[in-house]
Design a protein around this motif. Structure first.
Motif, mmCIF file in Angstrom:
data_model
loop_
_atom_site.group_PDB
_atom_site.id
_atom_site.type_symbol
_atom_site.label_atom_id
_atom_site.label_comp_id
_atom_site.label_asym_id
_atom_site.label_seq_id
_atom_site.Cartn_x
_atom_site.Cartn_y
_atom_site.Cartn_z
ATOM 1 N N LEU A 196 -3.273 -10.602 7.131
ATOM 2 C CA LEU A 196 -2.760 -10.199 5.826
ATOM 3 C C LEU A 196 -3.732 -10.582 4.722
ATOM 4 C CD1 LEU A 196 -0.558 -9.162 3.892
ATOM 5 C CD2 LEU A 196 0.432 -11.481 3.949
ATOM 6 N N VAL A 197 -4.315 -11.765 4.807
ATOM 7 C CA VAL A 197 -5.256 -12.229 3.787
ATOM 8 C C VAL A 197 -6.497 -11.344 3.768
ATOM 9 C CG1 VAL A 197 -6.758 -14.142 3.109
ATOM 10 C CG2 VAL A 197 -4.411 -14.604 3.857
ATOM 11 N N THR A 198 -7.063 -11.113 4.945
ATOM 12 C CA THR A 198 -8.263 -10.279 5.022
ATOM 13 C C THR A 198 -7.979 -8.868 4.515
ATOM 14 O OG1 THR A 198 -8.993 -11.537 6.941
ATOM 15 C CG2 THR A 198 -10.088 -9.442 6.545
ATOM 16 N N ALA A 199 -6.854 -8.294 4.917
ATOM 17 C CA ALA A 199 -6.501 -6.939 4.498
ATOM 18 C C ALA A 199 -6.326 -6.871 2.985
ATOM 19 C CB ALA A 199 -5.222 -6.494 5.192
ATOM 20 N N ALA A 211 -9.413 2.462 -0.269
ATOM 21 C CA ALA A 211 -9.068 1.039 -0.271
ATOM 22 C C ALA A 211 -7.809 0.777 0.546
ATOM 23 C CB ALA A 211 -8.871 0.545 -1.705
ATOM 24 N N ARG A 212 -6.810 1.611 0.378
ATOM 25 C CA ARG A 212 -5.557 1.412 1.114
ATOM 26 C C ARG A 212 -5.719 1.750 2.595
ATOM 27 N NH1 ARG A 212 -4.031 2.968 -4.098
ATOM 28 N NH2 ARG A 212 -4.030 5.214 -3.642
ATOM 29 N N THR A 213 -6.588 2.694 2.908
ATOM 30 C CA THR A 213 -6.868 2.984 4.315
ATOM 31 C C THR A 213 -7.621 1.834 4.964
ATOM 32 O OG1 THR A 213 -6.965 5.356 3.816
ATOM 33 C CG2 THR A 213 -7.897 4.637 5.912
ATOM 34 N N ALA A 214 -8.545 1.232 4.236
ATOM 35 C CA ALA A 214 -9.272 0.074 4.765
ATOM 36 C C ALA A 214 -8.315 -1.094 5.025
ATOM 37 C CB ALA A 214 -10.373 -0.339 3.798
ATOM 38 N N GLU A 215 -7.344 -1.288 4.142
ATOM 39 C CA GLU A 215 -6.316 -2.301 4.378
ATOM 40 C C GLU A 215 -5.603 -2.016 5.709
ATOM 41 O OE1 GLU A 215 -2.723 -4.238 1.780
ATOM 42 O OE2 GLU A 215 -2.661 -2.063 2.012
ATOM 43 N N ILE A 220 -4.466 -3.028 11.572
ATOM 44 C CA ILE A 220 -4.432 -2.496 12.941
ATOM 45 C C ILE A 220 -5.431 -3.237 13.823
ATOM 46 C CG2 ILE A 220 -4.788 -0.454 14.381
ATOM 47 C CD1 ILE A 220 -4.115 1.242 11.876
ATOM 48 N N GLY A 221 -6.666 -3.317 13.341
ATOM 49 C CA GLY A 221 -7.741 -3.879 14.157
ATOM 50 C C GLY A 221 -7.591 -5.359 14.420
ATOM 51 N N PRO A 238 3.228 0.791 7.859
ATOM 52 C CA PRO A 238 2.408 1.364 6.793
ATOM 53 C C PRO A 238 2.592 0.651 5.457
ATOM 54 C CG PRO A 238 4.313 2.759 7.197
ATOM 55 C CD PRO A 238 4.354 1.682 8.239
ATOM 56 N N ALA A 239 1.633 -0.201 5.112
ATOM 57 C CA ALA A 239 1.709 -0.923 3.836
ATOM 58 C C ALA A 239 1.743 0.041 2.655
ATOM 59 C CB ALA A 239 0.526 -1.876 3.714
ATOM 60 N N GLU A 240 1.127 1.219 2.809
ATOM 61 C CA GLU A 240 1.083 2.185 1.710
ATOM 62 C C GLU A 240 2.496 2.584 1.272
ATOM 63 O OE1 GLU A 240 -2.105 3.615 4.751
ATOM 64 O OE2 GLU A 240 -0.188 2.537 4.786
ATOM 65 N N VAL A 241 3.413 2.651 2.227
ATOM 66 C CA VAL A 241 4.816 2.953 1.910
ATOM 67 C C VAL A 241 5.352 1.887 0.966
ATOM 68 C CG1 VAL A 241 7.152 3.015 2.861
ATOM 69 C CG2 VAL A 241 5.312 4.257 3.989
ATOM 70 N N GLY A 242 5.086 0.625 1.313
ATOM 71 C CA GLY A 242 5.579 -0.470 0.487
ATOM 72 C C GLY A 242 4.932 -0.521 -0.879
ATOM 73 N N HIS A 243 3.627 -0.284 -0.935
ATOM 74 C CA HIS A 243 2.950 -0.281 -2.236
ATOM 75 C C HIS A 243 3.575 0.768 -3.157
ATOM 76 C CE1 HIS A 243 -0.118 -3.207 -1.388
ATOM 77 N NE2 HIS A 243 -0.593 -2.539 -0.357
#
Length: 284
Positions: free
Chosen positions: A182-185, A206-210, A215-216, A226-231
């Motif tokens: 989470l920190v790195t993302a 940026a959000r895709t890199a997160e 995932i990785g 999908p964090a993008e949903v939450g953002h």
């Protein structure tokens, strides 16, 4: 803020409130991965998470379409909003293909993501007008080139600073870190948003890199959180406010940004859990 020279991200994981955010995300992710539907139909959940994540990311980049409109449409050319949604969808499909390259060459991945987002270089535009030559696609912007990222109004670093900070970010990723995923993302997301390294679609990238980091890292190997949903659900105002904390560079600001990203992941988990429940009921 004190950091270790060999692993500067590790110190961020110990900031007040961050361990709690990391633990809360881990528990949420574990719950959705334990859902009985995930054991049988995880591919469907992954596909739906990509669609919903793309919709959320596009919304933050100014194209706030209903999910069913995103699902229904097949033509994403023409107007700027449609191109933004199309870019987000292409990025969602591409993210999982770049995991092995990310750890060795993050800058190659970022270039690839921008190429994918831009699609036809002839359609790379800012505010509906041409953003510059086709060779602006897939490379960091140069001094004098504009940036189309309407939500983020923070001062724009010059090209030299962008190049140096991208290199520094790449070195951190390649070196590896003991910091939680989470920190790195959150740092990857925040740094790319701060730099806006491309003339277009930097927020989407940026959000895709997160997402790629989550995932990785093994936190979300099936890409169902999908964090993008939450953002998007937390809203543009909260997103910008939390991002201001990242820009401040203070321990409090960094912790607030990381916690915000954690809440976004948890809301993404909630979305996929709802999809699991719908599939279980035979309603989706």
């Amino acid at each position: 803020m004190s950091t270790s020279a060999s692993d500067p991200l590790a110190a961020l994981g110990a900031l007040p409130g961050v361990p709690d955010a990391v633990e809360s995300v881990r528990k949420a992710v574990d719950r959705v991965y334990g859902h009985r539907v995930m054991r049988r139909r995880s591919n469907e959940i992954t596909s739906e998470a990509a669609l919903r994540g793309a919709r959320g990311s596009a919304a933050l980049s100014g194209a706030d379409w209903a999910l069913e409109e995103v699902r229904r449409r097949t033509d994403f050319g023409g107007d700027p909003e449609a191109r933004t949604v199309g870019a987000a969808l292409r990025l969602g499909a591409e993210a999982g293909q770049l995991l092995s390259i990310w750890r060795q060459s993050p800058l190659r991945v970022l270039a690839r993501l921008h190429l994918v987002a831009a699609g036809d270089p002839g359609e790379v535009r800012a505010g509906g007008a041409a953003a510059g030559p086709a060779d602006a696609v897939g490379r960091p912007r140069q001094d004098g080139e504009g940036v189309d990222e309407p939500l983020i109004r923070a001062p724009l670093p010059d090209a030299g600073e962008v190049a140096g900070r991208l290199e520094g970010l790449s070195e951190l990723i390649v070196a590896g870190t003991s910091a939680p995923a989470l920190v790195t993302a959150a740092v990857v997301h925040g740094e790319l948003l701060a730099l806006r390294p491309f003339t277009t679609y930097s927020g989407l990238v940026a959000r895709t890199a997160e997402r790629i980091v989550l995932i990785g890292s093994g936190l979300d190997p099936k890409a169902v959180c999908p964090a993008e949903v939450g953002h998007a659900e937390l809203g543009p105002e909260a997103y910008v406010t939390a991002f201001d904390g990242y820009l401040s560079g203070t321990p409090e600001g960094m912790a607030a940004w990381i916690a915000h990203c954690g809440r976004a992941v948890e809301l993404g988990v909630r979305e996929s859990t709802a999809v699991c429940e719908a599939l279980q009921r035979g309603a989706a």
